[in-house]
Scaffold this motif. Structure first.
Motif, short mmCIF file in Angstrom:
data_model
loop_
_atom_site.label_atom_id
_atom_site.label_comp_id
_atom_site.label_asym_id
_atom_site.label_seq_id
_atom_site.Cartn_x
_atom_site.Cartn_y
_atom_site.Cartn_z
N PRO A 31 0.81 -1.23 0.00
CA PRO A 31 0.00 0.00 0.00
C PRO A 31 0.84 1.28 0.00
O PRO A 31 0.32 2.35 -0.25
N ILE A 32 2.16 1.17 0.29
CA ILE A 32 2.99 2.38 0.34
C ILE A 32 4.30 2.12 -0.37
O ILE A 32 4.68 0.97 -0.62
N ARG A 33 4.99 3.20 -0.69
CA ARG A 33 6.31 3.11 -1.32
C ARG A 33 7.26 2.34 -0.43
O ARG A 33 7.26 2.48 0.79
N ARG A 34 8.09 1.49 -1.03
CA ARG A 34 9.00 0.65 -0.26
C ARG A 34 10.44 1.13 -0.42
O ARG A 34 10.87 1.49 -1.52
N ARG A 35 11.16 1.13 0.70
CA ARG A 35 12.57 1.50 0.69
C ARG A 35 13.38 0.36 1.27
O ARG A 35 13.13 -0.10 2.38
N LEU A 36 14.36 -0.11 0.49
CA LEU A 36 15.29 -1.15 0.93
C LEU A 36 16.58 -0.47 1.36
O LEU A 36 17.27 0.14 0.54
N ALA A 37 16.90 -0.56 2.63
CA ALA A 37 18.09 0.10 3.17
C ALA A 37 19.22 -0.91 3.36
O ALA A 37 19.00 -2.11 3.48
N GLY A 38 20.45 -0.40 3.39
CA GLY A 38 21.60 -1.22 3.70
C GLY A 38 22.02 -2.19 2.61
O GLY A 38 22.46 -3.30 2.90
N LEU A 39 21.87 -1.77 1.34
CA LEU A 39 22.35 -2.63 0.26
C LEU A 39 23.85 -2.86 0.40
O LEU A 39 24.62 -1.90 0.47
#
Length: 443
Positions: A404-412
Motif C-alpha cells: 500500500p505504500i512506497r518501499r525503501r530497501l536500506a543497507g544494500l
C-alpha cells in the motif's frame, strides 16, 4: 547505406551463440617486430561480421589493443595523441570518475590493464570446448618463435546451459539495431546510427565518426570497454531473504532491482507475476517503453538496473538524450556457479565480464557508468546508485512504488566489485593489415 561486413570484426555486430565457451587472453608486447609478425599470422583467422554466420568450426576469434599496446607496436606519436583521452589514459587512471573505489579500486584488480601488462587481447568464442581450445591453440601457434610477445593473463568465460548469469537472471535480451546491418529490427529494438558503434559512419549527432591517422587504420574499428566484475552471490541471496518473507516476495524484490524477472520477463509487460512464456517470444519480450505508460516507475522502478543503463524514452522530459549514450553490450560469466541452495560464499571467484562496444568512450560508456549507474540525479533519485552494480559509498538504499505504500530497501551491500577494466581499440580487418605492415616511422 550498408555496412562493410567483411571488414568489421565479428564480435561488434553479432550475438554470441547460446550457450557458448570462450576466453579472454591478454598479452604483453616487448618487441614491436614480434608483435607485427604475430598479427600477420593471425589476420587470416580473424572472424569478420560476414563470416560470423558461416564459420568453418563454429568458433570465432577477434583481436583488440590497448593504447599502450599500439604504442609498443610502433604507431606514431601524432596518431596516438589523436585518440580519445579515455583510451589514452586507460580505465585504471579514470577509476575515481567511474566509481571504481574502495573494494573496486584498481589496487584490488586481478586482471591486467594497459599500464601493467595488457597490450593486446584475443577474444575467443565457440559453441564447444573443443572449438574454443582449437582457436586458443591457433593463438599459441602464432606466437611460436616470438620471444617478444608473452602471455599476461587468461580468463575463461561463457554462458552456462541455464542461460543465466550468477545472480540468476537471463541475459542478453535487449540490444540496439544498427542501421545498415541488414534485416529488420524487432519490436522495441531501437534503430541506431552505425557511427555510434563503428568508425567511418554517421552517428546520432549527424557527424562522421572518425579516428586518428589514415582512414585505412581506423575505418570499421571501434572501442570496447572491458569490465571484469566479481559477483557476491551469497550476499545477493541473503539480502533477498532479509527483504522478503517468502520466495515469491524475494523474486519480486530481485525483479524490482533489475527491472526484469529473473526469467528475463520485463516488469513493463508483466508487473505482478513472472511470465516465462513471454521471454521466448522475440516479438514481445522487448517491446515496451516508459514515458507514456510508466513515467514514474510504478511498474519498472526509475532507479532499477535496466532503466538506468537503457532509459529508452523515459528521459523525454529532461535534457538528457538517451540515444546519444547507447551501448552494445556483451556479457559472459566466469567462475563456477554457486549451488542453488547455498547461502554462504564458497571462496570461489565468480562474476561477469562485460564487453561494452561504443565509438565514443566518453559520451557512451563513461557517461553511462558515471552518470546513470553511479548517480541518480538524472531520474530524481539523488545520490542513489544502481542497486545491482552501483557504488555504495554515496548511498546504500533503493526505493520503488509499492502497495500500500512506497518501499525503501536500506543497507544494500556491495553485490559486485570491479576486478579489472580497460578501454581497448578493435580495428577493422583492414586496420589490422595496416598495423601488421607498418614499420617504424611509416607515414
Amino acid at each position: 547505406m550498408t555496412l562493410e561486413l567483411q571488414d568489421i570484426q565479428g564480435t561488434v555486430l553479432n550475438n554470441r551463440p547460446m550457450p557458448y565457451f570462450g576466453s579472454y587472453v591478454a598479452f604483453r608486447i616487448n618487441d614491436a617486430g614480434s608483435a607485427r609478425t604475430m598479427l600477420e599470422r593471425l589476420i587470416p583467422h580473424i572472424t569478420s561480421a560476414a563470416d560470423w554466420a558461416r564459420p568453418r568450426e563454429n568458433a570465432w576469434i577477434n583481436i583488440a589493443f590497448t593504447w599502450e599496446g599500439l604504442r609498443r607496436l610502433g604507431v606514431r606519436e601524432e596518431i596516438l595523441d589523436g585518440f580519445p583521452i579515455e583510451f589514452r589514459q586507460g580505465m585504471a587512471a579514470r577509476s575515481a570518475f567511474l566509481g571504481d573505489v574502495g573494494r573496486s579500486a584498481p589496487e584490488a584488480w586481478d586482471f591486467p590493464h594497459g599500464n601493467n601488462g595488457f597490450h593486446v587481447g584475443l577474444m575467443v568464442m565457440a559453441s564447444t570446448h573443443e572449438g574454443r581450445d582449437e582457436k586458443l591453440a591457433m593463438g599459441r601457434r602464432a606466437l611460436e618463435g616470438l620471444a617478444g610477445v608473452e602471455l599476461a593473463a587468461r580468463l575463461d568465460v561463457g554462458v552456462p546451459p541455464t542461460l543465466r548469469e550468477h545472480f540468476g537472471f537471463a541475459d542478453g535480451i535487449s540490444r540496439p539495431f544498427i542501421e545498415g546491418q541488414g534485416g529488420e529490427p524487432l519490436p522495441g529494438q531501437a534503430l541506431t546510427k552505425a557511427g555510434e558503434f563503428l568508425l567511418g559512419y554517421e552517428n546520432e549527432l549527424g557527424q562522421l565518426a572518425t579516428g586518428p591517422g589514415p582512414e585505412a587504420f581506423w575505418r570499421n574499428g571501434t572501442y570496447i570497454a572491458i569490465r571484469k566484475i566479481h559477483q557476491d552471490v551469497a550476499a545477493f541471496r541473503n539480502f533477498l531473504r532479509m527483504s522478503a518473507a517468502d520466495s515469491a516476495g524475494q523474486e519480486k524484490v530481485a525483479a524490482k532491482m533489475m527491472g526484469r524477472w529473473r526469467s528475463g520477463c520485463p516488469l513493463a509487460l508483466s508487473p505482478d507475476a513472472d511470465n516465462p512464456a513471454l521471454v521466448a517470444d522475440a516479438q514481445r519480450n522487448n517491446d515496451f517503453a516508459y514515458f507514456e505508460d510508466d513515467r514514474i516507475g510504478r511498474k519498472t522502478p526509475v532507479g532499477c538496473h535496466i532503466r538506468r543503463v537503457n532509459p529508452r524514452d523515459g528521459l523525454q522530459d529532461t535534457m538528457a538524450e538517451a540515444r546519444l549514450h547507447r551501448l552494445l553490450r556483451r556479457g559472459a560469466a566466469y567462475g563456477p556457479m554457486l549451488p542453488e541452495d547455498a547461502v554462504e560464499d564458497d571462496g570461489h571467484d565468480r562474476g561477469i565480464v562485460l564487453a561494452l562496444i561504443n565509438a565514443n568512450p566518453g559520451r557512451q560508456f563513461e557517461f553511462v557508468q558515471s552518470q546513470w549507474v553511479n548517480d541518480g540525479d538524472f531520474v530524481s533519485e539523488g545520490r542513489r546508485t544502481d542497486p545491482i552494480l552501483g557504488r555504495r559509498d554515496r548511498a546504500d538504499d533503493f526505493a520503488y512504488p509499492d502497495k500500500p505504500i512506497r518501499r525503501r530497501l536500506a543497507g544494500l551491500p556491495d553485490f559486485t566489485a570491479t576486478r579489472g577494466g580497460e578501454h581497448v581499440f578493435l580495428p577493422g580487418i583492414g586496420g589490422l593489415r595496416w598495423l601488421a605492415g607498418m614499420q617504424a616511422g611509416d607515414p
